[in-house]
Design an enzyme around this catalytic site. Structure first.
Site, short mmCIF file in Angstrom:
data_model
loop_
_atom_site.label_atom_id
_atom_site.label_comp_id
_atom_site.label_asym_id
_atom_site.label_seq_id
_atom_site.Cartn_x
_atom_site.Cartn_y
_atom_site.Cartn_z
N GLU A 145 -1.03 -0.07 -10.12
CA GLU A 145 -2.33 0.39 -10.65
C GLU A 145 -2.80 -0.46 -11.82
O GLU A 145 -3.39 0.03 -12.78
CB GLU A 145 -2.31 1.89 -10.97
N THR A 147 -1.19 -4.19 -13.66
CA THR A 147 -0.02 -4.47 -14.51
C THR A 147 -0.36 -4.13 -15.96
O THR A 147 -1.53 -4.05 -16.34
CB THR A 147 0.36 -5.96 -14.45
N ILE A 180 0.84 -1.20 0.00
CA ILE A 180 0.00 0.00 0.00
C ILE A 180 0.88 1.25 0.00
O ILE A 180 1.62 1.51 0.96
CB ILE A 180 -0.95 0.01 1.23
N1 COS Z 1 -16.30 0.94 -14.62
C1 COS Z 1 -17.49 0.53 -14.14
N2 COS Z 1 -17.83 -0.77 -14.04
C2 COS Z 1 -16.93 -1.68 -14.43
C3 COS Z 1 -15.66 -1.32 -14.95
C4 COS Z 1 -15.37 0.05 -15.04
N3 COS Z 1 -14.20 0.46 -15.52
N4 COS Z 1 -14.97 -2.43 -15.26
C5 COS Z 1 -15.76 -3.47 -14.96
N5 COS Z 1 -16.95 -3.01 -14.47
C6 COS Z 1 -18.09 -3.81 -14.07
C7 COS Z 1 -18.59 -4.65 -15.22
O1 COS Z 1 -19.54 -3.93 -15.99
C8 COS Z 1 -19.23 -5.81 -14.50
O2 COS Z 1 -20.48 -5.39 -14.01
P1 COS Z 1 -21.83 -6.30 -14.11
O3 COS Z 1 -21.65 -7.41 -13.15
O4 COS Z 1 -22.93 -5.37 -13.71
O5 COS Z 1 -21.92 -6.78 -15.52
C9 COS Z 1 -18.33 -6.01 -13.30
O6 COS Z 1 -17.68 -4.75 -13.07
C10 COS Z 1 -17.27 -7.10 -13.51
O7 COS Z 1 -16.48 -6.69 -14.61
P2 COS Z 1 -15.59 -7.68 -15.46
O8 COS Z 1 -16.37 -8.93 -15.73
O9 COS Z 1 -15.02 -6.92 -16.62
O10 COS Z 1 -14.41 -8.04 -14.49
P3 COS Z 1 -13.26 -9.05 -14.77
O11 COS Z 1 -13.16 -9.87 -13.55
O12 COS Z 1 -13.34 -9.74 -16.07
O13 COS Z 1 -11.96 -8.12 -14.96
C11 COS Z 1 -10.10 -6.85 -14.19
C12 COS Z 1 -11.53 -7.36 -13.98
C13 COS Z 1 -9.06 -7.94 -14.43
C14 COS Z 1 -10.06 -5.89 -15.34
C15 COS Z 1 -9.89 -6.17 -12.87
O14 COS Z 1 -9.89 -7.13 -11.84
C16 COS Z 1 -8.67 -5.30 -12.79
O15 COS Z 1 -8.64 -4.18 -13.29
N6 COS Z 1 -7.63 -5.81 -12.09
C17 COS Z 1 -6.47 -5.04 -11.83
C18 COS Z 1 -6.59 -4.41 -10.51
C19 COS Z 1 -5.55 -3.41 -10.26
O16 COS Z 1 -5.40 -2.47 -11.00
N7 COS Z 1 -4.84 -3.61 -9.15
C20 COS Z 1 -3.88 -2.69 -8.71
C21 COS Z 1 -4.35 -2.11 -7.42
S1 COS Z 1 -4.09 -0.42 -7.25
S2 COS Z 1 -2.20 -0.17 -6.99
#
Ligand code: COS
Length: 379
Positions: free
Chosen positions: A363, A365, A157
């Site tokens: 944020e 990968t 964090i």
């Molecule tokens: N804005 C609003 N809603 C979103 C969204 C966005 N950008 N992205 C996804 N959603 C919604 C989808 O519409 C879906 O909603 P419904 O259930 O109503 O259909 C839900 O969230 C699930 O979305 P999705 O199926 O696309 O999720 P996945 O599990 O396939 O993918 C990823 C998710 C891998 C893209 C996500 O887990 C991710 O971004 N991981 C990385 C996390 C990260 O950045 N970690 C670093 C931490 S901060 S240092």
């Protein structure tokens, strides 16, 4: 109409941050890196120039500025020190879920206090076994009377040990996967909140990165953001908003590396002329400029979409991914231009290279960014 010109206010604020970064941050960046030290003095001074909480509306004590403004600031901060840029950007990241989904009453209560001083926030999403796979977080939030009880440990964090306010993602029901996640604002002073040992990082060492531990932490129900069970979407919306800014910090690191490499190439004499006279070096410098300019425009475009209330998930992912990748390429080439000197700590380029690497990891990968981009292409 396409207009790439900045407003007078944007140019003035960019100059303010650029001057601040070169005067207050750049001269001690090497020292902060060597000592792996967070600088509260820099946070205080950034607060004093009025930009620490730049994205928070003025009614809650911020500067009410947008994502494009944030990109301008991040680039200047990144050019001075990637670690300090991450510290200051980490505050905005930690506050973003609050801004997206906090009620006006809660904002008045917690956000106004936060923005009244040089306080930092932190975004607590990642866990030991839940990085890219957000849906598998195991920190729990159990309703108990008019409170929630939070238990779990967050890892890696940024601002972990120095933040006074955390946005914490926790599951109300692990069986529900991403549909069970909620997000809560947790003041660091709440009993049961503690931070673990500081991570010994390769780069961005001026950022305080730690575990944050929640042990039977009781918070009022009103500290939950949104409706409950909507934390996953709030996390995704937060990352859509933050990625252009994080990309811009990578642009700053790449720009700084290009500037050092250019100056060095003009002064370094080999074979009786500056190495800048060699096309091999000129082509490397030209490729750096192409990459820096292209990445900056992608970040600005994604931020502009967000500021103008368009969905920007794909463009934010493109900007963050491209900027992180080119920062790694440009800084690596800058080390190459400086040769043996580039590998030594007397010159700043090896630090730029170490700092840039994290931009391909945090944020989300750059593999996750490509998944997001592909999903939009294929849907
Ligand atoms: N804005 C609003 N809603 C979103 C969204 C966005 N950008 N992205 C996804 N959603 C919604 C989808 O519409 C879906 O909603 P419904 O259930 O109503 O259909 C839900 O969230 C699930 O979305 P999705 O199926 O696309 O999720 P996945 O599990 O396939 O993918 C990823 C998710 C891998 C893209 C996500 O887990 C991710 O971004 N991981 C990385 C996390 C990260 O950045 N970690 C670093 C931490 S901060 S240092």
């Amino acid at each position: 109409m396409i207009d790439f010109s900045l407003t007078d206010e944007q140019r003035a604020c960019r100059k303010l941050v650029g001057d601040f970064a070169q005067k207050e941050i750049a001269p001690i960046a090497h020292e902060l890196d060597e000592e792996q030290r967070h600088s509260p003095e820099i946070v205080n001074k950034y607060f004093e120039i009025g930009l620490l909480h730049y994205s928070v509306p003025e009614e809650y004590g911020g500067a009410g500025l947008g994502s494009l403004d944030g990109c301008l600031f991040s680039e200047e901060l990144g050019a001075a020190c990637g670690g300090v840029a991450a510290t200051l950007g980490g505050n905005i990241l930690g506050l973003t879920p609050f801004q997206i989904a906090g009620s006006p009453e809660l904002k008045k209560e917690l956000l106004t206090t936060h923005c009244s001083g040089p306080n930092l926030a932190a975004f607590c999403l990642t866990e030991a076994d839940a990085g890219s796979d957000v849906a598998s977080i195991r920190t729990t939030a159990r309703p108990q009377g008019d409170e929630y009880v939070i238990n779990g440990t967050k890892r890696f964090i940024s601002n972990g040990g120095v933040a006074s306010l955390y946005s914490v993602f926790a599951t109300e029901d692990p069986q529900l996967g991403y549909k069970g996640i909620s997000v809560f604002m947790v003041p660091a002073e709440t009993p049961g909140v503690s931070s673990g040992k500081k991570e010994n990082k390769m780069g961005q060492r001026a950022t305080d990165t730690r575990e944050v531990i929640f042990e039977n932490v009781h918070i009022p129900i009103r500290y939950r953001l949104g409706e409950g069970n909507d934390g996953f979407k709030i996390a995704m919306m937060t990352l859509d908003e933050s990625r252009p800014g994080i990309g811009a910090a990578a642009v700053g690191i790449a720009r700084a590396a290009m500037e050092v490499a250019t100056a060095y190439a003009k002064g370094r004499i080999q074979f009786e002329k500056p190495i800048a006279a060699q096309q091999a070096i000129q082509f490397m410098l030209a490729d750096m400029a192409i990459k820096v300019d292209a990445a900056r425009l992608l970040c600005w475009h994604a931020a502009w979409l967000h500021d103008n209330e368009h969905r920007s998930s794909k463009e934010s992912a493109i900007a963050k991914c491209f900027a992180g990748d080119i920062a790694m390429q440009v800084t690596t080439d800058a080390v190459q231009v400086l040769g043996g000197y580039g590998y030594m700590k007397e010159y700043p380029v090896e630090k730029y290279m170490r700092d840039a690497k994290l931009h391909q990891i945090y944020e989300g990968t750059n593999q996750i960014q490509r998944l997001v981009i592909a999903k939009h292409l294929l849907s």
